[in-house]
Write a protein that holds these residues in place. Structure first.
Motif: not given
Length: 169
Positions: A43-56
């Motif tokens: 933080a505040p500049n992580p080397p990753f991009k985060l996607f949170v996925v919920h399968a409905k």
């Protein structure tokens, strides 16, 4: 006419991590784990991009039956599934914010979690997929199917299966 191109570092150049969540404590433990290990230290500049996925789940798969009464029940089930999905995403946003991770994209995708997560990996060109483990035994896993096991064999990236430690008495 002269054109100038400037290059800046964008999130598109960062490696992508997809975290699969549902409404279980196991998936939120996995989200916490991913945030603590891949984001908070940078933080505040992580080397990753985060996607949170919920399968409905689809309403018909959640109901598990078809017939004369199904048409009356499906709209109610759909409303419940949307409410659960909204609650899951809100909790995920709060979890990310509590770890100072605000650059996160949340998705709700209808379908079987195994397929949804593997497709999210491909769609976002993920380097890592993080999923929780419900800790089912061999028989229950064989009957219900294991999302983490399926993803470990079919996702086109590294898969981190995060197990919540058992509390010893």
């Amino acid at each position: 006419m002269e054109t100038t191109t400037t290059t800046t570092t964008t999130t598109a150049e960062k490696s992508v991590i997809v975290v699969g969540i549902d409404d279980s404590e196991h998936s939120f433990y996995a989200l916490h784990w991913a945030l603590d290990h891949f984001f908070a230290p940078f933080a505040p500049n992580p080397p990753f991009k985060l996607f949170v996925v919920h399968a409905k789940p689809s309403p018909s798969s959640a109901v598990g039956f078809a017939g004369p009464g199904a048409a009356d029940v499906l709209p109610l089930v759909e409303a419940d599934l949307k409410t659960i999905a909204a609650r899951v995403l809100e909790k995920a946003k709060e979890t990310c914010s509590s770890k100072w991770v605000n650059d996160v994209l949340m998705e709700v995708v209808e379908g079987d979690a195994r397929n949804v997560l593997c497709e999210a990996v491909q769609k976002h060109h993920a380097s890592i997929l993080v999923v929780g483990s419900h800790g089912y035994g061999a028989i229950k896993r064989a009957v219900l199917g294991s999302v983490s096991d399926y993803c470990a064999h079919h996702a086109h990236c590294s898969v981190m299966i995060v197990k919540k430690p058992k509390i010893k008495n």
